[in-house]
Design a protein around this motif. Structure first.
Motif, PDB file in Angstrom:
ATOM      1  N   GLY A  74       0.832  -1.203   0.000  1.00  9.10           N
ATOM      2  CA  GLY A  74       0.000   0.000   0.000  1.00  9.10           C
ATOM      3  C   GLY A  74       0.865   1.251   0.000  1.00  9.10           C
ATOM      4  O   GLY A  74       0.572   2.232  -0.675  1.00  9.10           O
ATOM      5  N   ARG A  75       1.966   1.195   0.754  1.00  7.12           N
ATOM      6  CA  ARG A  75       2.840   2.359   0.875  1.00  7.12           C
ATOM      7  C   ARG A  75       3.330   2.840  -0.487  1.00  7.12           C
ATOM      8  O   ARG A  75       3.441   4.044  -0.721  1.00  7.12           O
ATOM      9  CB  ARG A  75       4.058   2.034   1.721  1.00  7.12           C
ATOM     10  N   LEU A  76       3.678   1.921  -1.381  1.00  9.07           N
ATOM     11  CA  LEU A  76       4.157   2.361  -2.696  1.00  9.07           C
ATOM     12  C   LEU A  76       3.019   3.007  -3.492  1.00  9.07           C
ATOM     13  O   LEU A  76       3.229   3.998  -4.196  1.00  9.07           O
ATOM     14  CB  LEU A  76       4.772   1.205  -3.488  1.00  9.07           C
ATOM     15  N   ASN A 147     -11.839   0.987   6.439  1.00 12.07           N
ATOM     16  CA  ASN A 147     -10.760   1.416   7.327  1.00 12.07           C
ATOM     17  C   ASN A 147     -10.417   0.295   8.299  1.00 12.07           C
ATOM     18  O   ASN A 147     -11.058   0.125   9.340  1.00 12.07           O
ATOM     19  CB  ASN A 147     -11.168   2.714   8.029  1.00 12.07           C
ATOM     20  N   THR A 148      -9.420  -0.453   7.914  1.00  9.69           N
ATOM     21  CA  THR A 148      -9.016  -1.697   8.560  1.00  9.69           C
ATOM     22  C   THR A 148      -8.781  -1.549  10.064  1.00  9.69           C
ATOM     23  O   THR A 148      -9.095  -2.453  10.833  1.00  9.69           O
ATOM     24  CB  THR A 148      -7.695  -2.168   7.897  1.00  9.69           C
ATOM     25  N   ILE A 149      -8.210  -0.420  10.462  1.00  6.97           N
ATOM     26  CA  ILE A 149      -7.803  -0.259  11.859  1.00  6.97           C
ATOM     27  C   ILE A 149      -8.960   0.217  12.741  1.00  6.97           C
ATOM     28  O   ILE A 149      -9.117  -0.233  13.869  1.00  6.97           O
ATOM     29  CB  ILE A 149      -6.598   0.707  11.942  1.00  6.97           C
ATOM     30  N   ALA A 166      -9.578   4.649  -5.161  1.00  5.30           N
ATOM     31  CA  ALA A 166      -9.988   4.098  -3.867  1.00  5.30           C
ATOM     32  C   ALA A 166      -9.091   2.947  -3.423  1.00  5.30           C
ATOM     33  O   ALA A 166      -8.767   2.049  -4.200  1.00  5.30           O
ATOM     34  CB  ALA A 166     -11.440   3.640  -3.933  1.00  5.30           C
ATOM     35  N   ASP A 167      -8.718   2.999  -2.162  1.00  4.96           N
ATOM     36  CA  ASP A 167      -7.957   1.930  -1.519  1.00  4.96           C
ATOM     37  C   ASP A 167      -8.961   0.902  -0.991  1.00  4.96           C
ATOM     38  O   ASP A 167      -9.653   1.146  -0.007  1.00  4.96           O
ATOM     39  CB  ASP A 167      -7.123   2.542  -0.384  1.00  4.96           C
ATOM     40  N   PHE A 168      -9.031  -0.228  -1.677  1.00  4.31           N
ATOM     41  CA  PHE A 168      -9.960  -1.301  -1.298  1.00  4.31           C
ATOM     42  C   PHE A 168      -9.235  -2.451  -0.579  1.00  4.31           C
ATOM     43  O   PHE A 168      -9.753  -3.567  -0.523  1.00  4.31           O
ATOM     44  CB  PHE A 168     -10.659  -1.862  -2.549  1.00  4.31           C
ATOM     45  N   GLN A 190      -2.456  -9.007   0.932  1.00  6.44           N
ATOM     46  CA  GLN A 190      -2.411  -9.753   2.191  1.00  6.44           C
ATOM     47  C   GLN A 190      -3.612  -9.566   3.114  1.00  6.44           C
ATOM     48  O   GLN A 190      -3.699 -10.202   4.156  1.00  6.44           O
ATOM     49  CB  GLN A 190      -1.122  -9.424   2.959  1.00  6.44           C
ATOM     50  N   LYS A 191      -4.567  -8.702   2.744  1.00 11.56           N
ATOM     51  CA  LYS A 191      -5.728  -8.515   3.592  1.00 11.56           C
ATOM     52  C   LYS A 191      -6.853  -9.490   3.210  1.00 11.56           C
ATOM     53  O   LYS A 191      -7.424 -10.138   4.050  1.00 11.56           O
ATOM     54  CB  LYS A 191      -6.243  -7.082   3.522  1.00 11.56           C
ATOM     55  N   ASN A 192      -7.159  -9.528   1.948  1.00 14.46           N
ATOM     56  CA  ASN A 192      -8.376 -10.264   1.584  1.00 14.46           C
ATOM     57  C   ASN A 192      -8.231 -10.993   0.256  1.00 14.46           C
ATOM     58  O   ASN A 192      -9.212 -11.369  -0.359  1.00 14.46           O
ATOM     59  CB  ASN A 192      -9.554  -9.274   1.503  1.00 14.46           C
TER      60      ASN A 192
HETATM   61  C1  LIG Z   1      -2.853  -2.776   5.336  1.00 13.16           C
HETATM   62  C2  LIG Z   1      -3.333  -1.630   4.567  1.00 13.16           C
HETATM   63  C3  LIG Z   1      -2.450  -0.831   3.813  1.00 13.16           C
HETATM   64  C4  LIG Z   1      -0.936  -0.950   3.869  1.00 13.16           C
HETATM   65  O1  LIG Z   1      -0.386  -2.017   3.275  1.00 13.16           O
HETATM   66  P1  LIG Z   1       1.186  -2.258   3.244  1.00 13.16           P
HETATM   67  O2  LIG Z   1       1.291  -3.322   2.201  1.00 13.16           O
HETATM   68  O3  LIG Z   1       1.605  -2.719   4.598  1.00 13.16           O
HETATM   69  O4  LIG Z   1       1.854  -0.978   2.839  1.00 13.16           O
HETATM   70  C5  LIG Z   1      -2.989   0.185   3.062  1.00 13.16           C
HETATM   71  N1  LIG Z   1      -4.325   0.439   3.054  1.00 13.16           N
HETATM   72  C6  LIG Z   1      -5.188  -0.291   3.789  1.00 13.16           C
HETATM   73  C7  LIG Z   1      -6.646   0.044   3.760  1.00 13.16           C
HETATM   74  C8  LIG Z   1      -4.724  -1.349   4.563  1.00 13.16           C
HETATM   75  O5  LIG Z   1      -5.597  -2.068   5.291  1.00 13.16           O
END
Ligand SMILES: *Cc1c(COP(=O)(O)O)cnc(C)c1O
Length: 355
Positions: A74-76, A147-149, A166-168, A190-192
């Protein structure tokens, strides 16, 4: 195996793990391991093509969209978005709905101007910002769908002429939506979706056809799309495991996946709402169907509850290090029965306190 509610790297379906294990020993009878498969082979091209087709089919998109695989997580993406699309002096709008949204915003100033279109920071991100101010001349609007956190999720997306990115990451392929309203969506695997090491980008060809500054090939959406994600050695294994999961998801269909996700979230939130010991964190109208965040009435018992869960075959329910409390991630790979088991264990812990 334990029931794994970790937010990521997260649980994957059993059949996906079994097929991945088999491919490590012998990739589809080829006599070589998937770990040793050449990234420029016809076999890998077939993997990329099938993954592209399944991705677009699941999202209901046509081939006016590109499917691109990146490393760097995600960071990139947070960095590449303004790098590719925001020229000096131009403005990008961002919705500040949580930790990852804010992290994405923090990269903008190196390239252009940041406009915060809405923020829920003052209420500690308990809901998604609904009152938005989107400048018409913004080059794009960036938002985080889930929002994962903080355990909140977007259910209405802005109606705007400004292209939406959008960040999904933590909810890709979890529900039906009109995905054509987005110019670009991206998700870390790695999330889903699959193992860490790869990020899926789905972008409108028209949107990525220009970059606003000269860029290295590896940092350009346009070039990476033109080269079918093969500028350098692609992460063959994470892409292959993601494909195995895409096959599994496609065989279920998004409607069925969405139904199950609704049912799982409903089950856990109803339990939390009916308990005086467990408390949901997010505002009810923003509650995520993917990441259920909660606290307990006696915080001094947090470690004890985590241990109790572990001893009952349940792992990964600690909250994010920045928020504390608990979080159960109910991603696509988690079954209704597994959520029932979690509820049973949480109830048993509470009952044990009263006894
Ligand atoms: C985990 C996550 C990221 C970050 O992912 P990395 O691969 O650790 O950089 C970005 N956006 C969302 C919504 C996330 O849950």
């Amino acid at each position: 195996m334990k029931i794994n509610f970790n937010a990521g790297p997260a649980a994957l379906p059993r059949e996906v793990l079994a097929a991945a294990a088999e491919a490590i020993m012998d990739y589809e009878g080829s006599g070589i391991s998937i770990l040793s498969l050449a990234h420029r082979s016809a076999a890998f091209e077939a993997i990329l093509n099938e993954a592209k087709k399944l991705t677009l089919d699941l999202l209901g998109l046509d081939d006016s969209y590109e499917v691109i695989w990146f490393q760097g997580g995600g960071r990139l993406q947070f960095e590449m978005i303004p790098m590719n699309f925001l020229a000096e002096g131009e403005t990008a709008a961002y919705i500040d709905s949580g930790h990852w949204a804010a992290d994405a915003m923090s990269n903008v100033a190196r390239y252009g101007k940041l406009h915060v279109a809405g923020s829920s920071a003052v209420i500690n991100y308990r809901s998604v910002p609904r009152i938005l101010d989107i400048p018409q001349d913004a080059k794009y609007l960036h938002l985080t769908s889930n929002n994962t956190i903080y355990g909140t999720q977007c259910f209405d997306f802005p109606n705007t002429e400004v292209p939406i990115i959008a960040d999904f990451s933590s909810e890709l392929f979890s529900r039906r939506l009109d995905y054509s309203k987005f110019s670009m969506i991206y998700a870390v695997a790695q999330k889903n979706l699959g193992p860490a090491g790869v990020t899926l980008v789905v972008a409108k060809k028209d949107f990525i056809k220009n970059t606003v500054r000269p860029l290295a090939d590896i940092l350009s959406y346009k070039v990476m799309a033109a080269k079918n994600s093969l500028v350098n050695t692609a992460p063959v294994f994470p892409i292959y495991v993601s494909l195995l999961n895409l096959r599994y998801l496609a065989s279920k269909g998004l409607a069925q996946i969405e139904l199950e996700n609704e049912e799982k979230a409903q089950l856990l939130y109803a339990f939390i709402d009916n308990s005086s010991f467990y408390r949901g964190i997010a505002d009810k109208d923003s509650r995520s169907k993917m990441n259920v965040c909660f606290t307990i009435a006696r915080p001094e018992l947090e470690a004890e509850l985590l241990q109790f869960a572990e001893s009952h075959n349940i792992t990964g329910i600690a909250g994010h290090r920045s928020t504390g409390g608990f979080r159960a991630s109910l991603y696509n790979a988690i079954s209704i029965e597994e959520v029932q088991e979690l509820v049973k264990v949480l109830a048993a812990f509470e009952a044990g306190l009263k006894a």
